[in-house]
Design a protein around this motif. Structure first.
Motif: not given
Lengths: 249, 257
Positions: A9, A11-13, A35, A37-38, A90, A94
């Motif tokens: 999944a 994440r939004k970073l 912001e 997306e990872e 990773q 976040a």
């Protein structure tokens, strides 16, 4: 047959970046949040480039090699200095806070002038081979060196002068004249080199004081953040013993 | 903030100009006095903890340092001399350690902010070493001065009276924690600073030293608190007889206050 590769999944970073341009008189240091997306295998280098390309082209940061070789992308990542290109998102939460390396002149945002500091340190500690020859014969073959010794010198020569050890050092943060692990490592390196004719007394002249090896309080931030895993703890202890003997002698 | 070093205009080997040798001597002296005081404190803790084995055991240890078993009588000045030497080591160590303290609020603030960001155990431990060292300037001085000037009052009842009737137990309780944390961190840092016990893998050595440090600190804190409680208990019981020294039954023939 199911797909053997499961997609984690994403994440939004949220990147909280310290923004400031000292050349702009109206600039006030502040955190700006971006912001994105990872992505799988994403490094901070990739993330920052994505931010610059897609969100904010004014964001300043330094990169050259993208592979932990040039030492340009040192920054403070969630409180600790590190290289952006060697840091995987990773491994971070976040919310990621990025700030420029302290102790160095700020150029803008995450970009600092480590080169100016490193040059000053190199000139002060004379980090080059000192030969006794007045006029070197450039056609003469260099003396042979024992391969093990060459390896030991090379091991210390792997320093890329990224500045992480200086930024992670409580002593250097408090005392601006402290030469830092990078400087002490260089002295350890040249003291090993048989081509350098300087004696321990000569090295004592350079680091035998509280701005040098005796100023080190063994906080070991340097050892723990060095992106090249240099044996800084061992080298500083080695230099301390050597300089203490020289000081007593 | 940025540092600009002076450029030296020198392309030949360094000349014979002599930088002071004192930084080396002072560094060694700081480490040496710290080592001596740290090891002394370990021994000291065992000596005072003999009260847990009984009053006779502690009485024997106190008289031993007065030369009672060698000269047949107590030479209190021997204890005063030992304390004076420890006091001198303590003052020397404190004076040398002061060089490392933050010299201004700006330096202090910079270190605290750095520490909060780094979340790095050795960086944090140094801060607590400074705080406990600062506390010891005052607390250890009180203790050492009393021991130096009133050595005859060291004993099962004398020490217990000091704890309870003289209301010294709060000072000793805080000092116990300050000494154990300061000494433990100091000896650990000393080993790393000079590269002792390094056997190829400095990270592994450091992990082991850190685990050993915490184990030693925990051990001495438990021993110290138990010892303090024992003296306080005796002090409460002996309060009506404040000032009367302890004499073992085998010395007095069975007469005890």
């Amino acid at each position: 047959m199911s797909d053997p590769v499961s997609t984690p999944a994403l994440r939004k970073l949220r990147f909280h970046v310290l923004r400031h341009d000292p050349r702009d008189a109206t600039s006030v240091p502040h955190f700006q949040t971006y912001e994105i997306e990872e992505a799988a295998g994403m490094t901070l280098f990739i993330a920052l480039n994505e931010i610059r390309e897609q969100i904010d082209s004014s964001l300043a940061f330094d990169f050259v090699c993208r592979a932990g070789i040039c030492g340009s992308c040192g920054m403070v990542i969630n409180g600790r200095p590190g290289l952006a290109c060697r840091t995987l998102t990773q491994d971070l939460p976040a919310d990621i806070t990025l700030a420029p390396l302290p102790a160095f002149e700020l150029i803008a945002d995450l970009s600092v002038n480590t080169g100016k500091w490193m040059r000053g340190m190199s000139e002060r500690l004379e980090t080059w081979v000192h030969s006794l020859q007045g006029d070197p014969d450039l056609r003469r073959l260099e003396e042979r060196m024992d391969p093990d010794l060459a390896d030991r010198i090379y091991e210390l020569d792997r320093c890329v002068e990224c500045g992480c050890c200086v930024a992670a050092c409580g002593t250097a943060r408090m005392r601006e004249d402290f030469v830092g692990a990078v400087g002490l490592n260089k002295i350890a390196r040249f003291s090993l080199d048989p081509r350098d004719k300087r004696t321990d007394n000569d090295f004592y002249e350079l680091v035998g004081n509280d701005d040098g090896v005796f100023g080190c309080m063994t906080l070991l931030g340097c050892q723990d953040v060095c992106p090249k895993d240099l044996p800084l703890q061992t080298q500083i202890a080695f230099l301390r013993r050597k300089m203490a003997r020289t000081g007593l002698g | 903030m940025n540092t600009v070093f002076h450029v030296t205009d020198r392309s030949v080997p360094l000349s014979a100009k002599a930088r002071s040798r004192w930084p080396a001597r002072l560094d060694l002296l700081q480490s040496g006095t710290g080592l001596a005081l740290g090891l002394f404190m370990w021994g000291h803790m065992f000596f005072v903890a003999t009260i847990l084995l009984g009053k006779d055991a502690m009485w024997a240890v106190a008289r031993f340092f007065e030369g009672y078993f060698f000269f047949g009588r107590s030479l209190y000045w021997l204890v005063s001399l030992i304390v004076a030497i420890v006091f001198a080591l303590f003052i020397t160590h404190a004076a040398l350690a002061l060089r490392k303290f933050p010299a201004s609020y700006r330096q202090y603030r910079t270190y605290r902010d750095h520490m909060a960001g780094m979340k790095h155990e050795d960086t944090t431990l140094w801060y607590w070493q400074v705080v406990t060292g600062f506390a010891l300037f005052f607390m250890a001085s009180v203790h050492l001065y009393i021991m130096m000037t009133r050595p005859e009052r060291i004993g099962p009842f004398g020490s217990a009276d000091r704890m309870w009737s003289d209301l010294m137990w709060p000072l000793y309780l805080i000092m116990l924690f300050a000494v154990e944390f300061h000494g433990g961190i100091g000896l650990y840092r000393l080993a790393l600073k000079w590269g002792w016990f390094e056997r190829g893998d400095p990270d592994a050595t450091r992990r082991k030293l850190r685990a050993f440090k915490w184990a030693i600190t925990a051990f001495f804190l438990v021993l110290g608190v138990a010892t303090l409680v024992a003296y306080v208990k005796i002090g409460i019981e002996h309060a009506p007889f404040y000032g009367q020294p302890y004499e073992p039954a085998w010395v007095t023939g069975g007469h005890q206050p």
